[in-house]
Design an enzyme around this catalytic site. Structure first.
Site, PDB file in Angstrom:
ATOM      1  N   TYR A 129       0.845  -1.186   0.000  1.00 23.35           N
ATOM      2  CA  TYR A 129       0.000   0.000   0.000  1.00 23.35           C
ATOM      3  C   TYR A 129       0.887   1.244   0.000  1.00 23.35           C
ATOM      4  O   TYR A 129       1.762   1.386   0.846  1.00 23.35           O
ATOM      5  CB  TYR A 129      -0.913   0.024   1.229  1.00 23.35           C
ATOM      6  CG  TYR A 129      -1.959   1.100   1.087  1.00 23.35           C
ATOM      7  CD1 TYR A 129      -3.213   0.789   0.581  1.00 23.35           C
ATOM      8  CD2 TYR A 129      -1.667   2.421   1.374  1.00 23.35           C
ATOM      9  CE1 TYR A 129      -4.164   1.775   0.388  1.00 23.35           C
ATOM     10  CE2 TYR A 129      -2.613   3.418   1.180  1.00 23.35           C
ATOM     11  CZ  TYR A 129      -3.857   3.088   0.693  1.00 23.35           C
ATOM     12  OH  TYR A 129      -4.773   4.076   0.481  1.00 23.35           O
ATOM     13  N   GLN A 190     -10.975   0.062   0.385  1.00 20.19           N
ATOM     14  CA  GLN A 190     -11.390  -0.743  -0.775  1.00 20.19           C
ATOM     15  C   GLN A 190     -10.180  -1.413  -1.435  1.00 20.19           C
ATOM     16  O   GLN A 190     -10.285  -2.557  -1.901  1.00 20.19           O
ATOM     17  CB  GLN A 190     -12.190   0.106  -1.786  1.00 20.19           C
ATOM     18  CG  GLN A 190     -11.495   1.341  -2.344  1.00 20.19           C
ATOM     19  CD  GLN A 190     -11.696   2.583  -1.475  1.00 20.19           C
ATOM     20  OE1 GLN A 190     -12.030   2.468  -0.294  1.00 20.19           O
ATOM     21  NE2 GLN A 190     -11.472   3.750  -2.044  1.00 20.19           N
ATOM     22  N   ASN A 213      -3.606   5.922   6.002  1.00 27.19           N
ATOM     23  CA  ASN A 213      -4.355   6.684   7.002  1.00 27.19           C
ATOM     24  C   ASN A 213      -5.163   5.730   7.891  1.00 27.19           C
ATOM     25  O   ASN A 213      -5.026   4.518   7.807  1.00 27.19           O
ATOM     26  CB  ASN A 213      -5.265   7.722   6.312  1.00 27.19           C
ATOM     27  CG  ASN A 213      -6.299   7.056   5.399  1.00 27.19           C
ATOM     28  OD1 ASN A 213      -6.618   5.875   5.558  1.00 27.19           O
ATOM     29  ND2 ASN A 213      -6.805   7.805   4.442  1.00 27.19           N
ATOM     30  N   SER A 236       4.828   9.019  14.629  1.00 23.78           N
ATOM     31  CA  SER A 236       6.285   8.842  14.628  1.00 23.78           C
ATOM     32  C   SER A 236       6.948   9.590  15.785  1.00 23.78           C
ATOM     33  O   SER A 236       6.366  10.510  16.353  1.00 23.78           O
ATOM     34  CB  SER A 236       6.805   9.345  13.277  1.00 23.78           C
ATOM     35  OG  SER A 236       8.116   8.938  13.065  1.00 23.78           O
ATOM     36  N   GLN A 258      12.002  15.383  12.628  1.00 24.43           N
ATOM     37  CA  GLN A 258      10.907  14.531  13.070  1.00 24.43           C
ATOM     38  C   GLN A 258       9.600  15.318  13.136  1.00 24.43           C
ATOM     39  O   GLN A 258       8.551  14.850  12.687  1.00 24.43           O
ATOM     40  CB  GLN A 258      11.242  13.960  14.451  1.00 24.43           C
ATOM     41  CG  GLN A 258      10.277  12.907  14.930  1.00 24.43           C
ATOM     42  CD  GLN A 258      10.252  11.702  14.011  1.00 24.43           C
ATOM     43  OE1 GLN A 258      11.290  11.232  13.574  1.00 24.43           O
ATOM     44  NE2 GLN A 258       9.074  11.245  13.670  1.00 24.43           N
ATOM     45  N   HIS A 261       7.000  15.964  10.208  1.00 25.11           N
ATOM     46  CA  HIS A 261       6.193  14.880   9.637  1.00 25.11           C
ATOM     47  C   HIS A 261       4.699  15.163   9.757  1.00 25.11           C
ATOM     48  O   HIS A 261       3.975  15.193   8.783  1.00 25.11           O
ATOM     49  CB  HIS A 261       6.502  13.544  10.319  1.00 25.11           C
ATOM     50  CG  HIS A 261       7.516  12.737   9.598  1.00 25.11           C
ATOM     51  ND1 HIS A 261       7.274  12.226   8.355  1.00 25.11           N
ATOM     52  CD2 HIS A 261       8.763  12.359   9.923  1.00 25.11           C
ATOM     53  CE1 HIS A 261       8.350  11.569   7.946  1.00 25.11           C
ATOM     54  NE2 HIS A 261       9.275  11.637   8.879  1.00 25.11           N
ATOM     55  N   GLU A 326      10.872   4.772  18.667  1.00 22.65           N
ATOM     56  CA  GLU A 326      10.985   4.326  17.279  1.00 22.65           C
ATOM     57  C   GLU A 326      12.387   4.660  16.738  1.00 22.65           C
ATOM     58  O   GLU A 326      13.098   3.794  16.262  1.00 22.65           O
ATOM     59  CB  GLU A 326       9.904   5.032  16.442  1.00 22.65           C
ATOM     60  CG  GLU A 326       9.920   4.654  14.974  1.00 22.65           C
ATOM     61  CD  GLU A 326       9.032   5.581  14.148  1.00 22.65           C
ATOM     62  OE1 GLU A 326       8.611   6.641  14.660  1.00 22.65           O
ATOM     63  OE2 GLU A 326       8.798   5.258  12.966  1.00 22.65           O
ATOM     64  N   HIS A 327      12.758   5.940  16.813  1.00 23.46           N
ATOM     65  CA  HIS A 327      14.092   6.394  16.394  1.00 23.46           C
ATOM     66  C   HIS A 327      14.860   6.837  17.621  1.00 23.46           C
ATOM     67  O   HIS A 327      14.353   7.644  18.394  1.00 23.46           O
ATOM     68  CB  HIS A 327      13.998   7.598  15.450  1.00 23.46           C
ATOM     69  CG  HIS A 327      13.182   7.361  14.218  1.00 23.46           C
ATOM     70  ND1 HIS A 327      11.896   7.845  14.072  1.00 23.46           N
ATOM     71  CD2 HIS A 327      13.461   6.701  13.064  1.00 23.46           C
ATOM     72  CE1 HIS A 327      11.432   7.495  12.884  1.00 23.46           C
ATOM     73  NE2 HIS A 327      12.340   6.793  12.243  1.00 23.46           N
ATOM     74  N   ASP A 360      16.094   7.337   6.983  1.00 22.99           N
ATOM     75  CA  ASP A 360      14.805   7.407   6.292  1.00 22.99           C
ATOM     76  C   ASP A 360      14.936   7.061   4.819  1.00 22.99           C
ATOM     77  O   ASP A 360      13.986   6.580   4.208  1.00 22.99           O
ATOM     78  CB  ASP A 360      14.227   8.827   6.391  1.00 22.99           C
ATOM     79  CG  ASP A 360      13.643   9.095   7.763  1.00 22.99           C
ATOM     80  OD1 ASP A 360      13.364   8.131   8.477  1.00 22.99           O
ATOM     81  OD2 ASP A 360      13.477  10.286   8.107  1.00 22.99           O
ATOM     82  N   GLU A 414      -1.059 -37.454  27.924  1.00 19.68           N
ATOM     83  CA  GLU A 414      -2.015 -36.448  27.455  1.00 19.68           C
ATOM     84  C   GLU A 414      -3.354 -37.067  27.063  1.00 19.68           C
ATOM     85  O   GLU A 414      -4.239 -36.363  26.580  1.00 19.68           O
ATOM     86  CB  GLU A 414      -1.402 -35.663  26.291  1.00 19.68           C
ATOM     87  CG  GLU A 414      -0.132 -34.941  26.698  1.00 19.68           C
ATOM     88  CD  GLU A 414       0.304 -33.847  25.731  1.00 19.68           C
ATOM     89  OE1 GLU A 414      -0.143 -33.861  24.574  1.00 19.68           O
ATOM     90  OE2 GLU A 414       1.082 -32.976  26.154  1.00 19.68           O
ATOM     91  N   HIS A 419      -2.507 -40.936  18.988  1.00 20.93           N
ATOM     92  CA  HIS A 419      -1.176 -40.388  18.716  1.00 20.93           C
ATOM     93  C   HIS A 419      -0.113 -41.462  18.963  1.00 20.93           C
ATOM     94  O   HIS A 419       0.761 -41.691  18.137  1.00 20.93           O
ATOM     95  CB  HIS A 419      -0.889 -39.178  19.625  1.00 20.93           C
ATOM     96  CG  HIS A 419      -1.482 -37.900  19.150  1.00 20.93           C
ATOM     97  ND1 HIS A 419      -2.829 -37.707  18.999  1.00 20.93           N
ATOM     98  CD2 HIS A 419      -0.903 -36.723  18.786  1.00 20.93           C
ATOM     99  CE1 HIS A 419      -3.058 -36.470  18.575  1.00 20.93           C
ATOM    100  NE2 HIS A 419      -1.892 -35.858  18.436  1.00 20.93           N
TER     101      HIS A 419
END
Lengths: 429, 429
Positions: A129, A190, A213, A236, A258, A261, A326-327, A360, A414, A419
């Site tokens: 995506y 979709q 999004n 982020s 940062q 963004h 994250e960073h 990045d 068991e 088995h």
């Protein structure tokens, strides 16, 4: 930019506001997305076309749904040699790094009578995506498609919405460089549904990766299990650990990289040095005024930015491990000295000449990273996300004779008699 | 047991019924689970105790919630030497196999001016769910706890419901052998919630693995993101590919080993030989009558069992790749010859002396496997499920000078000026 110490009253509330900024109310997104997914699953192409016309103001047919070779050529013609070269360098460096992550099929011959192993295979078909419109980033295309191709995925399908028919030539150029096999002009829930279930025109995939999004993220969550997905990314963030060394202007630039963004981005500096704290705060204000995305960056810095003053590096490192950023930049004189003490972080940038922006685009490692403290248990997107494994077990008659008694014994413990029987019946004669 | 050819009218409907058997209606499970999770999250221990009293008829306090060293000793005293030896052998073999999956932290020094790498770290704390009551399997304890310990997880927390105070000594013995650090006497959605958010007595974990009923599975799904989870397992299945070689009684025993698990289990044989098809069907009927779990196994065989006759091995392999089975037996004379053509399977058992039950207990590979066709994209539980990774990036000034121009260029393509600025500001003087 606010400056706080750990024992300030405002410290804990400020930190909680930053940590919890991702918990956005989803409201009825969930329901809307479910309806769209069901519709595309049931009606296929026609539902896909209708939702695309509604959300993207773009009328598609089975003939125009897919980006054609001519459209790729046209896009490439609109991209400068310099841009192509930069994207090609990035693709090559990302491929080289991700090739090092590749796991091999192995077979253990340690035992003479039992062979054990693990077979590694690329996924058959993967969907990527890519957001359209303003936030269309060619680097996202590279960071998703290149690892899939390095893993050996034969068919990489990209979906990218083209609102009003608008297309970003750099996104198509990046797809071309990365070896994307097919591109469809759809987006939103979709597109995710079409990839997960397949339509007359869009083939079903095994995994869907890539940012989007809230509708896209929710759709990915809802189709998980039907297909695999990558992690659901939250807003982020960057955390910079500083020991008083380095240039305040550089640290300020990294915080702003940062912050630009989006308004939910969080930029935190934790330093052991009062003086540099003040200088960075001043620099942030100065550089903010020079930015084209000043409004966004200022909102992010004011709402979710902070400079914390730690007593010493121990306190700074403990703070970082609590946040699991994250960073993480280690803007200190001896970054490798403290690396072993970093327990959780998506990506770690060491030393004064490693701005996060390098990661990045083209350092090599993936820029899809766990956010919001999930670096405690999630990993960066990698080549291994595009393969799956099968265990291999092969007993000879000798092997089954050697180990059969214990297998039957545990089966009996068991209460699973059949088995045990499947073993003992083989050893009877 | 029904025998069908690919061109029989009943073939496709039969297959669809088998493939879709996992799509059980969840109804209001989702809502009930959400309420329990919210309650435990908000009220901690007291909610956990109340739900345990309601569902497990067991009154707990902060003092009795955790299994004590004395309770472990007591359980061990009730386990025979032979059972302990069998479980110990299983634990050792599982550990040896999973040790081979371990990934190392690496650093690439290919470039003189840029260091890149990947740091691998065990998770800090992991929670293992173990079902209680009748379906309490010591092998599940080993298959979850041993890989976590091999990965280096310092703290492995187990939860196991003890309905009415009833405890399975073999489960506790397995936990002891596997090195589980703490055991809490809780189960259901309330135990999952306690692990995900922590309570006064139960520490919060980073990942929850292990099988459970629909309430447990739904709870795991709902806390995903707050913590990591392993896959959500559907009903179990076996597919056996046969070329006419081998003993029909052995094949029948393997089909029944799967069928005795539960009424939703699926056992399929696909063979190129008409005669063996009939013999296996007869053997299944004969062996069924000898089973203690005959009722369950018979229901599973009748509803979701089948013997398919393929024209040749090509057709059988294509069928297997379409199904992507959890367990795949290659009961053929030259199993390694066809292995490279198997694209999707959780675990593959090769040859006439490798009943699937061997893999369930002590061959070494994990018995937690992707079900219901998800072997297309999911992998067996492994050591890698108990670690996370951080990317490592370190540029020298030379490195940033060499690659800075392209970083700035891509940042500009994407309209992220501050990203570019964080590089260019370092190269100004």
């Amino acid at each position: 930019m606010r400056i706080l110490r750990f024992n300030d009253d405002a410290f804990e509330p400020t930190l909680q506001k930053i940590v919890n900024r991702g918990a956005a109310a989803q409201g009825d997104v969930c329901f809307t997305v479910q309806e769209i997914i069901d519709d595309v699953r049931r009606r296929g192409d026609s539902a896909l076309f209708e939702h695309t016309e509604k959300y993207d103001r773009l009328r598609l047919t089975a003939e125009t749904l897919e980006v054609s070779a001519e459209e790729i050529d046209q896009a490439l013609a609109g991209v400068s040699e310099e841009s192509l070269a930069a994207l090609r360098l990035a693709a090559e460096r990302i491929a080289a790094f991700h090739a090092k992550q590749k796991e091999q099929t192995w077979l253990s011959t340690e035992e003479e009578d039992v062979l054990l192993g693990q077979m590694v295979r690329p996924l058959d078909r993967v969907g990527i995506y890519v957001p359209g419109g303003k936030a269309a980033y060619p680097s996202s295309v590279l960071m998703n498609a290149v690892p899939a191709k390095v893993a050996g995925v034969p068919e990489v399908i990209m979906v990218v919405p083209m609102p009003g028919g608008e297309v970003n030539p750099h996104v198509l150029a990046a797809a071309h460089l990365a070896g994307v096999d097919r591109i469809f002009k759809v987006g939103g829930a979709q597109a995710v549904a079409a990839l997960a279930f397949g339509t007359q025109s869009v083939p079903r995939v095994d995994k869907i990766t890539g940012p989007g999004n809230i509708y896209v993220a929710t759709a990915k969550q809802q189709v998980f299990g039907q297909v695999d997905i990558d992690m659901i990314a939250g807003p982020s963030e960057i955390l910079i650990i500083n020991d008083g060394s380095g240039d305040p202007a550089h640290l300020a630039a990294d915080l702003l990289g940062q912050a630009e963004h989006d308004e939910l981005a969080s930029s935190i500096l934790i330093t052991t040095d009062d003086k540099i704290a003040k200088k960075v705060a001043k620099e942030v204000e100065k550089q903010l005024k020079e930015l084209s995305r000043e409004t966004i960056a200022r909102k992010a810095i004011e709402a979710f930015g902070a400079i914390f003053i730690a007593r010493d590096l121990d306190e700074a490192i403990a703070f970082s491990n609590r946040i699991a950023p994250e960073h993480l930049e280690l803007a200190v004189d001896n970054p490798f000295e403290i690396l072993p003490r970093i327990r959780h972080a998506g990506a770690i940038f060491l030393g004064h000449y490693t701005p996060e922006a390098a990661g990045d685009y083209l350092a090599g490692p993936n820029h899809t990273l766990p956010t919001g403290g999930t670096a405690r248990f999630f990993s960066p997107l990698s080549t291994n996300d595009f393969v799956k494994k099968s265990s291999i077990v092969s007993f000879s008659r000798n092997g089954l004779e050697r180990l059969g008694k214990e297998i039957v014994h545990i089966a009996e413990l068991e209460g699973l008699e059949a088995h045990g029987r499947s073993v003992s019946i083989r050893l009877e004669k």
